[in-house]
Design a protein around this motif. Structure first.
Motif, PDB file in Angstrom:
ATOM      1  N   VAL A  71       0.858  -1.203   0.000  1.00  0.00           N
ATOM      2  CA  VAL A  71       0.000   0.000   0.000  1.00  0.00           C
ATOM      3  C   VAL A  71       0.891   1.249   0.000  1.00  0.00           C
ATOM      4  N   THR A  72       1.503   1.500  -1.132  1.00  0.00           N
ATOM      5  CA  THR A  72       2.456   2.595  -1.251  1.00  0.00           C
ATOM      6  C   THR A  72       1.735   3.936  -1.412  1.00  0.00           C
ATOM      7  N   ILE A  73       2.470   5.002  -1.210  1.00  0.00           N
ATOM      8  CA  ILE A  73       1.908   6.340  -1.409  1.00  0.00           C
ATOM      9  C   ILE A  73       1.503   6.530  -2.862  1.00  0.00           C
ATOM     10  N   ASP A  74       2.289   6.024  -3.792  1.00  0.00           N
ATOM     11  CA  ASP A  74       1.931   6.135  -5.212  1.00  0.00           C
ATOM     12  C   ASP A  74       0.631   5.405  -5.517  1.00  0.00           C
ATOM     13  N   TRP A  75       0.444   4.232  -4.904  1.00  0.00           N
ATOM     14  CA  TRP A  75      -0.816   3.510  -5.089  1.00  0.00           C
ATOM     15  C   TRP A  75      -1.983   4.332  -4.545  1.00  0.00           C
ATOM     16  N   THR A  96      -8.784  -0.066  -7.539  1.00  0.00           N
ATOM     17  CA  THR A  96      -7.366  -0.074  -7.157  1.00  0.00           C
ATOM     18  C   THR A  96      -7.051  -1.239  -6.226  1.00  0.00           C
ATOM     19  N   SER A  97      -7.977  -1.574  -5.341  1.00  0.00           N
ATOM     20  CA  SER A  97      -7.726  -2.665  -4.397  1.00  0.00           C
ATOM     21  C   SER A  97      -7.745  -4.011  -5.109  1.00  0.00           C
ATOM     22  N   ALA A  98      -8.633  -4.170  -6.088  1.00  0.00           N
ATOM     23  CA  ALA A  98      -8.674  -5.426  -6.851  1.00  0.00           C
ATOM     24  C   ALA A  98      -7.377  -5.624  -7.623  1.00  0.00           C
ATOM     25  N   GLU A  99      -6.878  -4.560  -8.235  1.00  0.00           N
ATOM     26  CA  GLU A  99      -5.627  -4.646  -8.989  1.00  0.00           C
ATOM     27  C   GLU A  99      -4.460  -4.985  -8.066  1.00  0.00           C
TER      28      GLU A  99
END
Length: 208
Positions: free
Chosen positions: A44-48, A61-64
């Motif tokens: 769970v990065t800042i970029d994500w 985003t969570s599914a990916e």
């Protein structure tokens, strides 16, 4: 009266009005410090997360991310519904500044990089503070993030302000520089004592 034509203050939210750190949430869910560090660094990065600020839905985003890290699917899934738990306490002294300015009838606004999904429950939880603001521009709702100049132009238009009428405060140097480039008096946030003194120097009706 404030210096020149300055009449309004525009705040950032995260790390200016409230602390924010994903560690605050995930240290409750991951007992091992090394595993916690690795999860925050690699999953769970800042970029994500920045995708949420830009307007993407957490379901997507969570599914990916879960496809890339299936062993962490449950922890990834916690990010959305428990996002408020990643928000820490009020930044010391800043809510007092908001109350003092509001009591003096200084128009208050905000521009925040925040998910369009995560913002409403946080806004509702903290209505005691945000009810003092006349308007708040949320990046996820607009699909424009700071430091894009477009979000500042949109905010000024919506707030009914000229650039030279506003003072903007943010903890991110790039965001401050972008606002400054548009002619908005901009302050890089360090702490409430410094910010209060800067506002007093600019002529706002607030004790230094």
């Amino acid at each position: 009266m404030p210096e020149g034509n300055k009449t309004a203050v525009i705040f950032d939210v995260g790390r200016v009005l409230y602390d924010w750190d994903p560690r605050i949430l995930y240290e409750r869910l991951i007992d091992d410090d090394r595993a916690l560090d690795a999860f925050l660094r690699d999953v769970v990065t800042i970029d994500w997360h920045f995708q949420h600020d830009a307007g993407r839905d957490f379901a997507d985003t969570s599914a990916e991310l879960a496809v890339l890290h299936p062993q962490h699917a449950a922890l990834i899934a916690a990010w959305g519904p428990r996002f408020n738990e990643s928000i820490g306490p009020a930044i010391a002294g800043m809510h007092d500044i908001v109350r003092d300015l509001d009591a003096a009838d200084v128009p208050l606004y905000a521009i925040t990089n925040f998910s369009h999904e995560f913002w409403p429950p946080f806004r509702a939880q903290e209505s005691h503070l945000f009810d003092r603001f006349r308007d708040i521009v949320v990046s996820g709702a607009e699909k424009i993030v700071k430091p894009d100049a477009a979000i500042y132009r949109l905010a000024l238009d919506r707030f009914g302000l000229r650039a030279d009428e506003a003072v903007f405060v943010d903890d991110n140097a790039a965001n401050v520089a972008a606002a400054q480039a548009l002619g908005i008096e901009s302050i890089l946030f360090t702490d409430a004592v410094d910010f209060r003194a800067r506002l007093a120097t600019l002529g706002f009706p607030i004790a230094a």
